[in-house]
Design a protein around this motif. Structure first.
Motif, PDB file in Angstrom:
ATOM      1  N   TYR A 195       0.907  -1.122   0.564  1.00 36.16           N
ATOM      2  CA  TYR A 195       0.146   0.174  -0.205  1.00 36.16           C
ATOM      3  C   TYR A 195       1.255   1.027   0.047  1.00 36.16           C
ATOM      4  N   ARG A 198       1.612   1.838  -3.907  1.00 36.64           N
ATOM      5  CA  ARG A 198       0.918   2.221  -4.150  1.00 36.64           C
ATOM      6  C   ARG A 198       1.133   3.653  -4.078  1.00 36.64           C
ATOM      7  N   ARG A 199       1.062   4.261  -2.710  1.00 31.03           N
ATOM      8  CA  ARG A 199       0.807   5.007  -2.520  1.00 31.03           C
ATOM      9  C   ARG A 199       2.005   6.296  -3.077  1.00 31.03           C
ATOM     10  N   ALA A 205      -5.982   1.897  -6.677  1.00 30.59           N
ATOM     11  CA  ALA A 205      -6.003   0.767  -6.086  1.00 30.59           C
ATOM     12  C   ALA A 205      -6.977   0.072  -7.181  1.00 30.59           C
ATOM     13  N   MET A 256     -13.734  -6.229  -3.778  1.00 31.45           N
ATOM     14  CA  MET A 256     -12.342  -4.900  -3.631  1.00 31.45           C
ATOM     15  C   MET A 256     -13.175  -4.075  -4.820  1.00 31.45           C
ATOM     16  N   VAL A 260     -13.063  -0.319  -2.161  1.00 34.63           N
ATOM     17  CA  VAL A 260     -12.387   1.063  -2.682  1.00 34.63           C
ATOM     18  C   VAL A 260     -13.300   2.428  -2.917  1.00 34.63           C
ATOM     19  N   SER A 263     -13.872   3.008   0.792  1.00 28.12           N
ATOM     20  CA  SER A 263     -12.528   3.940   1.231  1.00 28.12           C
ATOM     21  C   SER A 263     -13.033   5.426   0.907  1.00 28.12           C
TER      22      SER A 263
END
Length: 333
Positions: A195, A198-199, A205, A256, A260, A263
């Motif tokens: 994570y 990816r950030r 995502a 998923m 997402v 979030s």
């Protein structure tokens, strides 16, 4: 009919459907919060179903279920992006990557992602369900530690207590067993890195998921054709397995997608607290449905870890109340 027109038509149709009162009353912010909570609960329930899914696909091994899941998930994701008209936008993001160094940086987290999904399908049917669930319990705590070490974030007193009790719990388990499960360490030690990478890359995502699955698809097919041809024969000759694997792909993408969306709708603290539903459900399923062993002596070390989680949730509640109070003060000023 174009995919964009189809998406608009579907959205218009859904907007006219009767919805529960809690989603149609109150302010727009309140409705968004309720929808986000509902999606978070749904995503965690779906991940729980997926955790136990492999036990219904015997005689396929945990690794074979993982391979089939990746292929089914890739097909379902491509189908969803095509129907929703969003595939082009994700491909356009990838077209901005020009150099080999940029692509290497993009693919760096992919092995972590694949290993985590393999463990998620392998562990429940190989007696490591409880240990893997504990790794997911520790994951948010490790995110706090990584945030402190890598990004210089300051920890509150409650966060220090959370990390301290978690460390005591892990130490207690090491003393009790003279070891600690590699499954627990792998989840809580490497998933935060995925994570964080990816950030740092600024990759969404869904785009990251598309890259990870597309890269792995040829290797998955090679595995089925050259290493596990019996698995390919079993699935291709059974309508039951074809239907179950198709369902596995659809449920994976849906889990998923709802995660997402949740979030993006929820405040970070609320989303973080909701994320504890998944490991709690995984733990219960591992002990009850899947029959993974849980010794009574484990309750001491695990109890310390759960106490740490309580402190982390308390920190989230305090931050949420503080943010709400500041917002009210701003409105009344």
């Amino acid at each position: 009919m174009s995919t964009s027109t189809l998406s608009t038509t579907l959205a218009s149709t859904l907007s006219r459907l009767p919805m529960p009162a809690m989603w149609t009353t109150g302010t727009a912010q309140q409705r968004t919060l309720m929808m986000g909570v509902s999606l978070a609960v749904l995503s965690n329930l779906l991940f729980g179903v997926l955790y136990a899914y492999g036990s219904f696909l015997a005689p396929l091994s945990g690794t074979q279920v993982f391979i089939w899941r990746m292929l089914a998930m890739w097909a379902a994701l491509i189908g969803y992006l095509v129907i929703s008209g969003r595939l082009t936008s994700h491909l356009d993001k990838l077209k901005t990557l020009r150099s080999l160094k940029q692509w290497a940086w993009l693919l760096l987290p992919t092995p972590i992602f694949l290993s985590q999904f393999w463990l998620f399908m392998w562990a429940p049917v190989n007696g490591q369900g409880v240990q893997t669930a504990m790794g997911y319990f520790l994951f948010p705590l490790m995110m706090v530690v990584f945030g402190c070490v890598l990004f210089g974030e300051k920890l509150s007193r409650l966060q220090w207590l959370a990390v301290g009790f978690a460390a005591l719990g892990v130490s207690s388990e090491i003393v009790r067993t003279q070891s600690v499960s590699w499954a627990t360490l792998w989840v809580c030690g490497t998933y935060p890195l995925y994570y964080i990478l990816r950030r740092l890359q600024g990759i969404g995502a869904v785009t990251g998921l598309l890259v990870d699955l597309t890269i792995f698809a040829p290797f998955a097919l090679a595995y089925l054709f050259f290493i596990a041809p019996s698995s390919l024969s079993l699935v291709s000759g059974s309508g039951f397995f074809i239907a179950m694997l198709a369902g596995l792909g659809v449920l994976s993408v849906l889990a998923m997608k709802t995660n997402v969306d949740a979030s993006q709708m929820l405040p970070v603290n609320v989303y973080g607290m909701m994320s504890y539903l998944e490991p709690a459900l995984l733990f219960i399923l591992a002990v009850t449905v899947l029959g993974n062993p849980f010794e009574s002596a484990m309750i001491y070390s695990y109890g310390l870890i759960w106490l740490g989680i309580v402190f982390l949730i308390a920190h989230g509640v305090r931050q949420l109340r503080s943010a709400r109070k500041q917002r009210l003060n701003t409105l009344t000023a």
